[in-house]
Design a protein around this motif. Structure first.
Motif, mmCIF file in Angstrom:
data_model
loop_
_atom_site.group_PDB
_atom_site.id
_atom_site.type_symbol
_atom_site.label_atom_id
_atom_site.label_comp_id
_atom_site.label_asym_id
_atom_site.label_seq_id
_atom_site.Cartn_x
_atom_site.Cartn_y
_atom_site.Cartn_z
ATOM 1 N N SER A 269 5.160 6.761 -12.394
ATOM 2 C CA SER A 269 6.051 7.376 -11.423
ATOM 3 C C SER A 269 7.420 6.715 -11.524
ATOM 4 O O SER A 269 7.516 5.499 -11.708
ATOM 5 C CB SER A 269 5.482 7.184 -10.013
ATOM 6 N N LYS B 120 0.810 -1.220 0.000
ATOM 7 C CA LYS B 120 0.000 0.000 0.000
ATOM 8 C C LYS B 120 0.847 1.275 0.000
ATOM 9 O O LYS B 120 0.540 2.205 -0.747
ATOM 10 C CB LYS B 120 -0.958 -0.020 1.203
ATOM 11 N N PRO B 121 1.928 1.372 0.796
ATOM 12 C CA PRO B 121 2.739 2.601 0.748
ATOM 13 C C PRO B 121 3.349 2.857 -0.638
ATOM 14 O O PRO B 121 3.460 4.005 -1.056
ATOM 15 C CB PRO B 121 3.841 2.356 1.776
ATOM 16 N N GLU B 122 3.722 1.795 -1.348
ATOM 17 C CA GLU B 122 4.276 1.962 -2.698
ATOM 18 C C GLU B 122 3.192 2.448 -3.661
ATOM 19 O O GLU B 122 3.444 3.308 -4.510
ATOM 20 C CB GLU B 122 4.879 0.655 -3.188
ATOM 21 N N ILE B 123 1.983 1.905 -3.551
ATOM 22 C CA ILE B 123 0.873 2.328 -4.403
ATOM 23 C C ILE B 123 0.517 3.780 -4.105
ATOM 24 O O ILE B 123 0.297 4.578 -5.024
ATOM 25 C CB ILE B 123 -0.335 1.393 -4.218
ATOM 26 N N ASP B 124 0.491 4.150 -2.830
ATOM 27 C CA ASP B 124 0.210 5.540 -2.453
ATOM 28 C C ASP B 124 1.257 6.490 -3.025
ATOM 29 O O ASP B 124 0.928 7.590 -3.477
ATOM 30 C CB ASP B 124 0.151 5.684 -0.936
ATOM 31 N N ARG B 125 2.523 6.076 -3.019
ATOM 32 C CA ARG B 125 3.602 6.902 -3.576
ATOM 33 C C ARG B 125 3.400 7.110 -5.075
ATOM 34 O O ARG B 125 3.589 8.217 -5.587
ATOM 35 C CB ARG B 125 4.967 6.249 -3.319
ATOM 36 N N PHE C 230 0.549 7.126 -6.695
ATOM 37 C CA PHE C 230 -0.568 8.057 -6.889
ATOM 38 C C PHE C 230 -0.184 9.483 -6.503
ATOM 39 O O PHE C 230 -0.657 10.442 -7.109
ATOM 40 C CB PHE C 230 -1.782 7.603 -6.075
ATOM 41 N N LYS C 231 0.671 9.636 -5.512
ATOM 42 C CA LYS C 231 1.034 10.972 -5.044
ATOM 43 C C LYS C 231 2.043 11.649 -5.967
ATOM 44 O O LYS C 231 1.917 12.838 -6.267
ATOM 45 C CB LYS C 231 1.614 10.887 -3.634
ATOM 46 N N THR C 232 3.046 10.917 -6.439
ATOM 47 C CA THR C 232 4.133 11.537 -7.194
ATOM 48 C C THR C 232 4.049 11.309 -8.694
ATOM 49 O O THR C 232 4.836 11.890 -9.434
ATOM 50 C CB THR C 232 5.494 11.005 -6.710
#
Length: 116
Positions: free
Chosen positions: A37, A14-19, A21-23
């Motif tokens: 990304s 999840k943290p990699e997927i969030d990154r 989407f964010k960047t």
């Protein structure tokens, strides 16, 4: 040629997927969104995310397999070092050829193909 994706080519945490989407940079067409990304790895990675109301489990898994197969066959043409998130929206059922055309057009917009 390998017929499946290796574990290091799939984004699962999840943290990699969030990154991503964010960047990432967003590109979209009808029924499909691509978020690209850069990563610090020498390999491209992928995640396919059908939206919450995309059919039943059979349809969601089928679209995941379909997009991963298209991406796997086109992977040698791509520049390494990117994470790809494909977000799939419900709509008319697409055949493989049209889906491939959409994905290649999005990747071309993103500029992730080798210049050769």
């Amino acid at each position: 040629m390998r017929r499946s994706l290796s574990k290091q080519e799939i984004v699962k945490r999840k943290p990699e997927i969030d990154r991503i989407f964010k960047t990432g940079r967003h590109y979209s067409c009808r029924g499909l969104k691509l978020i690209v990304s850069q990563n610090q790895l020498d390999v491209d990675r992928i995640v396919v995310i059908p939206v919450r109301h995309y059919g039943n489990a059979v349809q969601r898994n089928r679209i995941r397999r379909q997009i991963k197969e298209i991406w796997r066959t086109e992977k040698p043409r791509m520049v390494p070092g990117y994470d790809f998130a494909f977000v799939v929206y419900p709509g008319k059922v697409l055949d493989y050829a049209f889906q491939k055309e959409q994905i290649l057009s999005l990747c071309d917009k993103a500029g992730v193909f080798n210049q050769s």
